[in-house]
Write a protein that holds these residues in place. Structure first.
Motif, PDB file in Angstrom:
ATOM      1  N   HIS A 183      -1.901   2.605   7.451  1.00 19.64           N
ATOM      2  CA  HIS A 183      -3.079   3.290   6.909  1.00 19.64           C
ATOM      3  C   HIS A 183      -2.882   4.802   6.950  1.00 19.64           C
ATOM      4  O   HIS A 183      -3.176   5.503   5.977  1.00 19.64           O
ATOM      5  CB  HIS A 183      -4.315   2.895   7.713  1.00 19.64           C
ATOM      6  CG  HIS A 183      -5.551   3.666   7.361  1.00 19.64           C
ATOM      7  ND1 HIS A 183      -6.295   3.414   6.235  1.00 19.64           N
ATOM      8  CD2 HIS A 183      -6.163   4.713   7.993  1.00 19.64           C
ATOM      9  CE1 HIS A 183      -7.312   4.258   6.175  1.00 19.64           C
ATOM     10  NE2 HIS A 183      -7.259   5.053   7.230  1.00 19.64           N
ATOM     11  N   ASN A 184      -2.366   5.305   8.069  1.00 17.77           N
ATOM     12  CA  ASN A 184      -2.128   6.743   8.189  1.00 17.77           C
ATOM     13  C   ASN A 184      -1.101   7.225   7.170  1.00 17.77           C
ATOM     14  O   ASN A 184      -1.240   8.300   6.573  1.00 17.77           O
ATOM     15  CB  ASN A 184      -1.661   7.088   9.606  1.00 17.77           C
ATOM     16  CG  ASN A 184      -2.775   6.984  10.627  1.00 17.77           C
ATOM     17  OD1 ASN A 184      -3.949   6.938  10.264  1.00 17.77           O
ATOM     18  ND2 ASN A 184      -2.417   6.920  11.896  1.00 17.77           N
ATOM     19  N   ALA A 185      -0.032   6.429   6.981  1.00 21.46           N
ATOM     20  CA  ALA A 185       1.004   6.818   6.026  1.00 21.46           C
ATOM     21  C   ALA A 185       0.456   6.849   4.604  1.00 21.46           C
ATOM     22  O   ALA A 185       0.710   7.785   3.837  1.00 21.46           O
ATOM     23  CB  ALA A 185       2.192   5.865   6.125  1.00 21.46           C
ATOM     24  N   LEU A 186      -0.302   5.817   4.232  1.00 17.47           N
ATOM     25  CA  LEU A 186      -0.860   5.767   2.882  1.00 17.47           C
ATOM     26  C   LEU A 186      -1.861   6.892   2.641  1.00 17.47           C
ATOM     27  O   LEU A 186      -2.022   7.368   1.506  1.00 17.47           O
ATOM     28  CB  LEU A 186      -1.543   4.412   2.653  1.00 17.47           C
ATOM     29  CG  LEU A 186      -0.619   3.186   2.619  1.00 17.47           C
ATOM     30  CD1 LEU A 186      -1.432   1.904   2.569  1.00 17.47           C
ATOM     31  CD2 LEU A 186       0.324   3.255   1.428  1.00 17.47           C
ATOM     32  N   LYS A 187      -2.509   7.332   3.706  1.00 17.09           N
ATOM     33  CA  LYS A 187      -3.551   8.343   3.558  1.00 17.09           C
ATOM     34  C   LYS A 187      -3.019   9.770   3.702  1.00 17.09           C
ATOM     35  O   LYS A 187      -3.461  10.681   2.988  1.00 17.09           O
ATOM     36  CB  LYS A 187      -4.650   8.099   4.605  1.00 17.09           C
ATOM     37  CG  LYS A 187      -5.852   9.014   4.468  1.00 17.09           C
ATOM     38  CD  LYS A 187      -6.922   8.634   5.478  1.00 17.09           C
ATOM     39  CE  LYS A 187      -8.150   9.542   5.341  1.00 17.09           C
ATOM     40  NZ  LYS A 187      -9.205   9.181   6.321  1.00 17.09           N
ATOM     41  N   HIS A 188      -2.058   9.967   4.616  1.00 21.79           N
ATOM     42  CA  HIS A 188      -1.677  11.333   4.982  1.00 21.79           C
ATOM     43  C   HIS A 188      -0.244  11.719   4.583  1.00 21.79           C
ATOM     44  O   HIS A 188       0.071  12.908   4.602  1.00 21.79           O
ATOM     45  CB  HIS A 188      -1.838  11.546   6.489  1.00 21.79           C
ATOM     46  CG  HIS A 188      -3.238  11.327   6.982  1.00 21.79           C
ATOM     47  ND1 HIS A 188      -4.281  12.134   6.609  1.00 21.79           N
ATOM     48  CD2 HIS A 188      -3.750  10.377   7.821  1.00 21.79           C
ATOM     49  CE1 HIS A 188      -5.393  11.704   7.198  1.00 21.79           C
ATOM     50  NE2 HIS A 188      -5.100  10.647   7.925  1.00 21.79           N
ATOM     51  N   ALA A 189       0.608  10.744   4.282  1.00 22.10           N
ATOM     52  CA  ALA A 189       2.005  11.081   3.957  1.00 22.10           C
ATOM     53  C   ALA A 189       2.104  11.546   2.511  1.00 22.10           C
ATOM     54  O   ALA A 189       2.561  10.820   1.627  1.00 22.10           O
ATOM     55  CB  ALA A 189       2.909   9.875   4.207  1.00 22.10           C
ATOM     56  N   LYS A 190       1.684  12.778   2.290  1.00 23.22           N
ATOM     57  CA  LYS A 190       1.679  13.321   0.934  1.00 23.22           C
ATOM     58  C   LYS A 190       3.110  13.475   0.414  1.00 23.22           C
ATOM     59  O   LYS A 190       4.000  13.913   1.131  1.00 23.22           O
ATOM     60  CB  LYS A 190       0.975  14.675   0.921  1.00 23.22           C
ATOM     61  CG  LYS A 190      -0.498  14.591   1.312  1.00 23.22           C
ATOM     62  CD  LYS A 190      -1.142  15.961   1.301  1.00 23.22           C
ATOM     63  CE  LYS A 190      -2.622  15.863   1.708  1.00 23.22           C
ATOM     64  NZ  LYS A 190      -3.278  17.197   1.726  1.00 23.22           N
ATOM     65  N   GLY A 191       3.281  13.103  -0.841  1.00 22.47           N
ATOM     66  CA  GLY A 191       4.586  13.204  -1.462  1.00 22.47           C
ATOM     67  C   GLY A 191       5.517  12.045  -1.161  1.00 22.47           C
ATOM     68  O   GLY A 191       6.648  12.018  -1.652  1.00 22.47           O
ATOM     69  N   ALA A 192       5.087  11.087  -0.365  1.00 21.11           N
ATOM     70  CA  ALA A 192       5.947   9.953  -0.007  1.00 21.11           C
ATOM     71  C   ALA A 192       6.133   9.038  -1.207  1.00 21.11           C
ATOM     72  O   ALA A 192       5.209   8.807  -1.993  1.00 21.11           O
ATOM     73  CB  ALA A 192       5.350   9.170   1.158  1.00 21.11           C
ATOM     74  N   THR A 193       7.334   8.504  -1.342  1.00 18.02           N
ATOM     75  CA  THR A 193       7.638   7.545  -2.405  1.00 18.02           C
ATOM     76  C   THR A 193       7.979   6.160  -1.856  1.00 18.02           C
ATOM     77  O   THR A 193       8.054   5.203  -2.619  1.00 18.02           O
ATOM     78  CB  THR A 193       8.823   8.050  -3.251  1.00 18.02           C
ATOM     79  OG1 THR A 193       9.965   8.249  -2.406  1.00 18.02           O
ATOM     80  CG2 THR A 193       8.465   9.363  -3.936  1.00 18.02           C
ATOM     81  N   SER A 194       8.205   6.072  -0.548  1.00 18.32           N
ATOM     82  CA  SER A 194       8.534   4.772   0.051  1.00 18.32           C
ATOM     83  C   SER A 194       8.047   4.734   1.490  1.00 18.32           C
ATOM     84  O   SER A 194       7.909   5.761   2.154  1.00 18.32           O
ATOM     85  CB  SER A 194      10.046   4.513   0.011  1.00 18.32           C
ATOM     86  OG  SER A 194      10.735   5.445   0.819  1.00 18.32           O
ATOM     87  N   LEU A 195       7.786   3.518   1.938  1.00 14.35           N
ATOM     88  CA  LEU A 195       7.340   3.279   3.313  1.00 14.35           C
ATOM     89  C   LEU A 195       8.078   2.056   3.839  1.00 14.35           C
ATOM     90  O   LEU A 195       8.112   1.009   3.182  1.00 14.35           O
ATOM     91  CB  LEU A 195       5.826   3.049   3.347  1.00 14.35           C
ATOM     92  CG  LEU A 195       5.201   2.705   4.709  1.00 14.35           C
ATOM     93  CD1 LEU A 195       5.343   3.876   5.674  1.00 14.35           C
ATOM     94  CD2 LEU A 195       3.729   2.347   4.533  1.00 14.35           C
TER      95      LEU A 195
END
Length: 264
Positions: A183-195
């Motif tokens: 949830h934190n990654a989807l909400k706060h990881a701006k510019g991310a292309t992969s998880l």
């Protein structure tokens, strides 16, 4: 009349007995002092453990209140607003004469109610994931990743190697940690292309990893005054007796690794 040997032996005997008594007294004093120090040390350890347990309990309560607040907000902003909108449309449909676009309004009501049902199921799943109780941690994380991938927000890659199940309470704690990190990654990881979400079980350790290639952050550890989600992670890691490792650099993403001992 006593012989010289008897005269010499008498004081020597009393002196030896006196030295033995003195040595015994010193030994007894040492044992009593040592035992008292051990008791004091044990008392300090118990007090420290009690204080730690109280802090952990307070953190658990705080985390639970944070989760309740977030669920209440989701109910208000999601289901509440959806049903309120549907009610307004129903009121328009109940007018006489009926509006000309009644079929379109009815279709909108049906769509809104379907969205409310979906939202209710989503909140119910977040409260207690039934798939976890039925099929275990691996299937629950797989389902969580599949649901997130359906949104199309971020491509999530999953790696699973989990063959020896843990107790349900431990699996639930790990699931909540994974859910919060995603949830934190989807909400706060701006510019991310992969998880990346990885659950690997290699004796004697079980490792849960969540890593993104987003904006990252400069903090080296979870901030003491961070959000409720971060506090939830920290509390659950402590309850598991696990260790949390963080690697993050601004502009190079974030990586969270939770490691605990796996069953033999």
């Amino acid at each position: 009349m006593a012989s010289p040997e008897e005269v010499t032996f008498g004081p020597l005997l009393f002196w030896s007995i006196g030295m033995m008594l003195l040595a015994a007294g010193c030994l007894l004093l040492f044992l009593v002092t040592y035992q008292k120090r051990l008791l004091l040390q044990e008392l300090r350890l118990r007090m420290a453990e009690s204080a730690h347990q109280q802090q952990l309990l307070a953190a658990v309560i705080d985390a639970q209140e944070g989760e309740r607040e977030r669920i209440g907000q989701d109910l208000h902003d999601g289901i509440g607003s959806t049903i309120a909108t549907a009610k307004l449309l129903v009121n328009r449909l109940s007018n006489r004469p009926a509006p000309e676009n009644a079929p379109e309004l009815l279709a909108m009501v049906e769509e809104l109610m379907a969205a409310a049902v979906h939202e209710a199921r989503s909140i119910s799943h977040s409260l207690y994931p039934a798939v976890l109780a039925r099929f275990g941690l691996a299937e629950a994380i797989q389902h969580l990743v599949d649901v997130c991938n359906e949104t199309g927000t971020l491509a999530i890659e999953l790696e699973l190697d989990y063959t020896q199940p843990l107790a349900l309470a431990q699996e639930l704690a790990l699931y909540r940690i994974c859910q919060e990190l995603m949830h934190n990654a989807l909400k706060h990881a701006k510019g991310a292309t992969s998880l990346l979400v990885s659950l690997q079980q290699h004796h004697p350790h079980l490792t849960l990893e969540v890593a993104d290639n987003g904006c990252g952050f400069a903090a080296a550890r979870l901030p003491a005054g961070g959000g409720a989600g971060l506090r939830n992670i920290d509390v659950r890691v402590q309850m598991l007796g696990a260790r949390l490792h963080q690697q993050s650099t601004p502009g190079q993403g974030s990586r969270f690794i939770i490691q605990l001992k796996a069953p033999a």
